[in-house]
Scaffold this motif. Sequence first.
Motif, short mmCIF file in Angstrom:
data_model
loop_
_atom_site.label_atom_id
_atom_site.label_comp_id
_atom_site.label_asym_id
_atom_site.label_seq_id
_atom_site.Cartn_x
_atom_site.Cartn_y
_atom_site.Cartn_z
N PHE A 178 0.88 -1.16 0.00
CA PHE A 178 0.00 0.00 0.00
C PHE A 178 0.92 1.22 0.00
O PHE A 178 1.57 1.53 1.00
CB PHE A 178 -0.92 -0.02 1.22
N ASN A 222 -8.58 3.54 2.74
CA ASN A 222 -7.89 2.27 2.99
C ASN A 222 -6.67 2.40 3.89
O ASN A 222 -6.04 1.39 4.24
CB ASN A 222 -7.51 1.58 1.68
N ALA A 226 -5.20 -0.72 6.01
CA ALA A 226 -3.86 -1.22 5.70
C ALA A 226 -3.00 -1.27 6.96
O ALA A 226 -2.23 -2.22 7.17
CB ALA A 226 -3.19 -0.34 4.64
N SER A 230 -1.53 -4.75 8.37
CA SER A 230 -0.09 -4.92 8.40
C SER A 230 0.40 -5.52 9.71
O SER A 230 1.49 -6.10 9.77
CB SER A 230 0.62 -3.58 8.16
N TYR A 251 -6.25 -10.15 4.38
CA TYR A 251 -4.91 -9.55 4.52
C TYR A 251 -4.42 -9.70 5.95
O TYR A 251 -5.17 -9.51 6.91
CB TYR A 251 -4.95 -8.08 4.11
#
Length: 370
Positions: A178, A222, A226, A230, A251
């Motif tokens: 990202f 986003n 993200a 992460s 994710y």
Amino acid sequence: MDAITIRAGPRALAAIRESGLRAADVAVVPGAAGGPKALGLHGLDVALFGEWFPKAPRVRHLIGASIGAWRFAAACRPDPVQGLRELARLYAGQRFPPRPAATLVTRKVREMLAELFDGHDADILGDPGYRLHILVVRGRGLLARDAGIRRTFGFGAAAVANLAGRRHLRHFLERTVFHDAREWPSFLDEAAISGDLLPASGAAPIRFDAFRTHAVALERDNLREALVASAAIPMVIEGVPDIPHAPSGIYWDGGLIDYHLHLPYSRAEGLVLYPHFTDRIVPGWMDKALPWRRARGEWLDNVLLVSPSREYLAKLPLGKLPDRSDFRRFESDYDARLACWRTAIAESARLGDAFLAFAERPDPSRILPL
């Protein structure tokens, strides 16, 4: 200087011998995954983002996984020192019951990030000097869903595959970057896109190693997702589904592939300054227990790695940086853990002082090979 260990690749060492250590030469700053270990680097981060980098403004690419991405997002607030201090305070102050459910940890993480970043999304996305890039992984095959036994079996199979060879992990996980919408980190792309923004979706994946790498532009809708993804350690924090503008899927923690961020830095112009928890680079999270799986080679030629020395660590509570095991060690004594972590945060000012002193009068004889 005794508080820090400095290692350098041959290109970085040659540059320091010729011109000294100049903030203006630093183009890339990586940030590793590692959870509470980041508290032990707080003083070094404050010295870099609060004093050293501001003296030589330029575009710098900040690329991080998990807590590394959180540190850099905090440093992109209008007052980086205040942002970093709030991150340290909020992270150290987390409180959980024994063996907390992933739903609870996920909720607490989102609340912490909201307190830290609400009202600052535009600052992070539009910082004039810093370009934030967040590393996340996307599940494939058995890991295409965050579902009980399937997830547990999938990560078990991924660990076995990784043991056979890091390249085999690609059958279970893909890297997703990202990236700052204004500028893609060109050292990740062999084609070196000339000033054009990489399409957020629908673009062919990039390959600079065994892993398919998707590029997704960071936007207001986003950024927070993200940051959560992460750091989404499997079975500890829930995976994040279907992040806006990214390929559909689940994710997880970017450290699963890029634990210490062994990336093709040698393609970057300028130096890569890496403030790190340790003086070695472990490619992926599943490589931690594999002593032969250590980063080496030309990708690190222009890297200057700064880490706490063994002498410094020996004087900390428990003789180490804070880490996730402390949650279990102190699960019935929150005040003792908080005191231990606050001591590590306060002591880390010595790391920042040692680095600034070295940068002022760099002595190449004190630099070890990377």
